[in-house]
Each structure stands twice: as C-alpha cells, then as structure tokens.
Write a protein that holds these residues in place. Structure first.
Motif: not given
Length: 491
Positions: A404-406, A412-416, A98-99
């Motif tokens: 960044f595990v979380d 969320s669109p704000n996720g890295r 996913r990264q």
C-alpha cells in the motif's frame, strides 16, 4: 514560470518524503541495465580474489565451478525475491523497509545498511587508489620519494591517489542515477575486454600446457571436500549479501519484473561463471609463469612487461572498482541516510555523508589488519542476514505480496505501517536476538568455521522469529489494493 510542485503525492508526510524517496515515475531500466549492475558487482578486485581463492581449497575444477554456480544461483533467487516489492512500489530499500519495521522504525535497517556501506566505500576507494599509484609510479618513478612519508598511516602519494579516486567517484554520483546507469553500462563490459586480453597474454606466455584447472597443493578426504564445497557456496552468497539486501534501490527503476529476472539471469549465473573461468586461466597461468599463484589482479597486471598495456589494465580495474563502489556503497547510504531526515538530507547529501565518513575511518588501517577484516565480514553477515529474512517474510508471508504505497509515506496513526508510534515492535524483537546469535558465533574462536554461514543462520533466524511473532497479522490476498494505489502514486 517553472513548476514548483513536488514530483509526488502532496498528501505524503514531509517527515517521510522527498523527490528521491517518493515512488519513481520513470521505470525505464531494461534487462541490460540490470545485467550491467551485476557485471559492475562481479567484475571487481574483490570478485576476482573470491573466485580465484576457491581454486586453492584443494577441490577439483568441476567441484569449484559447481560451488560457484550453486552459490550464484542462490543469489539470483534471492535477488528476484528482493526486487519485487521495490519494483512494484517504485521505492528504494529504505522505504520498503517501512512495511516491516514501521515508517520510522525503517531507519534501523536503513542505518545498519548505510554504515556497512560506509566502511566498504572507503576500503574499495583505497584499493582503487593503490592501483592508480602503481600506474603513476610506472610512468613517473621520480615520485617514489612521496611514498616514504606517512600521515595517519598513508603516504603522501597515497593521499593524493585516494583524493583523486574520491573526487572521481563523487563526480559520477553527483550527476544522479542516470549518470550512474550510463557508467555501469560501460564499466562492466570494459573489464571483460581487459580480462580476456590478460588471459590471452597468459596463454601466449605459457601455452595450454601451463594452465591447470586444479590449483591445489593438498589432498582432501571425501568428507573434507564436501565441507569445503558447502563453505565455498556459502561464501559466494555472503560476498554478494550487501548489494543483494539493497537491490531494491535499483530494481525500483526496472520496467517490469520480467526484465529484472532476465537481467539477473544473465548478470549472475552466466556472467559469474564465465568470469570465474577466465579468472582461473589467469591465476593458473601465474603459477606457471612466476612460480606462485597470484590472486591479486593488480599484482598480476603489474607483471605485464609493456608499460602501456599495464596502464590500460590497471585503469580498467580502477574503473571496475569505481563501478562496484558506486552501486554497492554509494547509492545505498544515499537513500538510507536520506530516509532518516528526508527534508534535510537529499540523495546527494546522504551519499556525501558516506564519502566523507569513509575518509574519517582511515580505511587503509582497517584493510591492513587481516584479523580485523575477518571479524568485520562476520559482523556484517550477522546484521545483513536477519534483515533479509525479516523483510522477505513480511512481504511474502505476512503481507501476502501487497504494498500500500500511500501508507509508506503517511505518519498518521491510521496508516497501515504506523504500528506503535511508527515502530513495529515485532520486527525489532525478531531482529535483536537473530543479530545477537550471529555476533556470538563471530566472536567465539571455536565457532570460526560456522561463522562462514552467519548470513544463512541470521536469515533463517530472523525469518523464523518474525514469522512466529507476526503470525496473527497475515493479510488476505488482494489483487486490486496495490494496483489502485500504485496508479494513484504515479498521477
């Protein structure tokens, strides 16, 4: 009253999380468990054939052993690189993808790896079933008529043996990773006992004079020897490319990277070289004993006169094949397919999807076509190489070693790792042409010899393309961002 709370952060998205995919709380695997993992991978019928076949390339023994050692050292280096992000975050290969590919885009590399395991699971089960059939016919020859009738390309006895092996593997897998861990701790060493016994029997029959470390029937020029050595080295890496790609499925349980590196060191260069030397003693002895070089371990064991010794040898080979099948072709699709729909597909369900699908593929028909096997291996390398290159480039060069595990578990669109609707277009754009080049090489007859290097070509192309496309997204080095989130994930 039982605790019904999930074993992970309640803020994680249900679309991305279940108990199996969430960061593990129990990183208890020592170096020996990692060592046993590689033993199960090396000590298989396929590993035996690969090691034995290199001694027929026309090379001297020191050249073959050098190729094997160089190739396995490359695998060791790559295994250490692949292991780190999953060990840091405590998550499997499908989640760490996913990264690079995005929280939903990770399903692309996950499904690719899952489908690869899909096919190989069936083939390895078929090989183990063949060994079981030899044991059964040795002790109950009256069952020979059952080998005459055929259904979908497999005899009635073949179906029975395949079914037995299918169920045995499913039982081990069904009890979870702890049972798999205990199984591979036993399976790998058990094969060494049989291999050493077989080598001892060969030496007793032939004497040391009957063992030749140059099993060559042709003379090669200096240039041909160099090319054969390079090809042999590449084939070693290609053979291990599947379990290497999803090594994170196991390194996530490692106590530390130091333990994993130690396990890789003993499980790969040391173990593989010793296994190869024992293999060449056995293969060389078959040349002296039977007048032909036998590279199939099942056929070699079947020549042993003592029925009990033969049965023990074949059953141990079966155990080894179950070991590699579970670690390489059962665990991987279990996590990979679970990643596609975490709330509907558990680890167990994902593995059983692969198990059922492997039967539908009728792998015995696939394996009986050498040309089809050749194209299958080349095509797999064309897919695995680019995925490997993109994942490592993203983690080490673009993300600079940060996890960044979380954010791996947020939609969320704000996720890295949201990128664009959960997909990273740059990773996909790097994957497509890299795979395309590999497939073109695989299917053009004139490039047949180059196809042996499809994994390397794909890895460098995938890494290069992604490094160029994502060059403006490099993160700064941060020693605290990951640590804080990892602690939070475990609480």
């Amino acid at each position: 009253m039982p605790n019904l709370e999930p074993n992970y952060n309640a803020r994680y998205s249900p679309r991305l999380t279940n108990e199996d995919l969430a960061p593990t709380r129990h990183q208890t695997w020592s170096w020996y468990n990692i060592f046993s993992f590689w033993m199960s991978d090396v000590h298989s019928m396929g590993g035996y054939v690969v090691a034995a076949s290199f001694f027929a390339l026309g090379l001297a023994s020191w050249q073959v052993l050098l190729c094997l050692l160089l190739g396995i050292c490359i695998v060791q280096l790559c295994a250490n690189l692949v292991a780190k992000p999953s060990q840091m975050a405590g998550v499997p290969y499908a989640v760490i993808c996913r990264q690079a590919f995005g929280v939903f885009g990770a399903n692309i590399p996950a499904v690719i790896r899952g489908l690869i395991a899909f096919a190989w699971y069936g083939i390895q089960t078929y090989l183990a079933a063949n060994a079981l059939m030899l044991v059964i016919l040795k002790f109950w020859p009256a069952l020979t008529p059952l080998t005459n009738g055929h259904f979908l390309g497999l005899s009635h006895l073949g179906w029975l043996c395949f079914g037995i092996m299918w169920v045995l593997q499913a039982l081990v897998f069904w009890h979870g990773m702890s049972a798999i861990k205990r199984f591979i701790d036993i399976a790998g060493p058990a094969v060494y006992v049989v291999m050493m016994a077989l080598a001892g029997w060969i030496l007793w029959q032939t004497g040391f004079d009957g063992i030749s470390f140059t099993l060559a029937s042709k003379q090669l020029t200096a240039g041909e020897q160099t090319w054969q050595m390079i090809t042999a080295t590449a084939l070693v890496v290609s053979y291990f490319s599947g379990p290497l790609l999803n090594f994170g499925d196991f390194s996530r349980y490692g106590k530390s990277m130091q333990e994993i590196r130690r396990g890789n060191r003993w499980g790969l260069p040391f173990n593989f070289l010793l296994f190869s030397i024992v293999t060449v003693v056995i293969v060389s002895g078959t040349q002296s004993l039977f007048g032909k070089m036998i590279t199939d371990p099942i056929e070699t064991v079947s020549h042993v006169g003592n029925s009990l010794a033969m049965a023990i040898g074949l059953l141990t080979m079966i155990t080894a094949t179950i070991g590699i099948n579970i670690v390489a072709n059962f665990v991987s699709p279990a996590f990979d397919f679970s990643n596609c729909s975490p709330q509907k597909i558990s680890f167990r369900t994902g593995g059983m999807i692969a198990a059922v699908g492997s039967v539908l593929l009728t792998p015995w028909n696939l394996f009986q076509s050498p040309e089809l096997i050749h194209y299958t291996l080349d095509v797999l390398g064309a897919f695995i190489g680019p995925l490997f290159g993109i994942l490592l480039t993203d983690f080490y060069l673009i993300k600079r070693g940060n996890v960044f595990v979380d954010d791996l578990f947020t939609d969320s669109p704000n996720g890295r790792y949201w990128y664009k609707n959960g997909f990273n277009p740059k990773a996909i754009a790097a994957l497509v042409p890299s795979v395309a080049v590999g497939l073109i090489i695989s299917f053009i007859p004139a490039l047949h010899e180059v196809a042996n290097f499809s994994w390397f070509i794909g890895a460098f192309l995938g890494a290069g393309c992604y490094r160029f496309l994502a060059r403006h997204e490099r993160e700064g080095v941060s020693s605290t961002s990951f640590t804080a989130q990892r602690v939070a994930a475990k609480e």
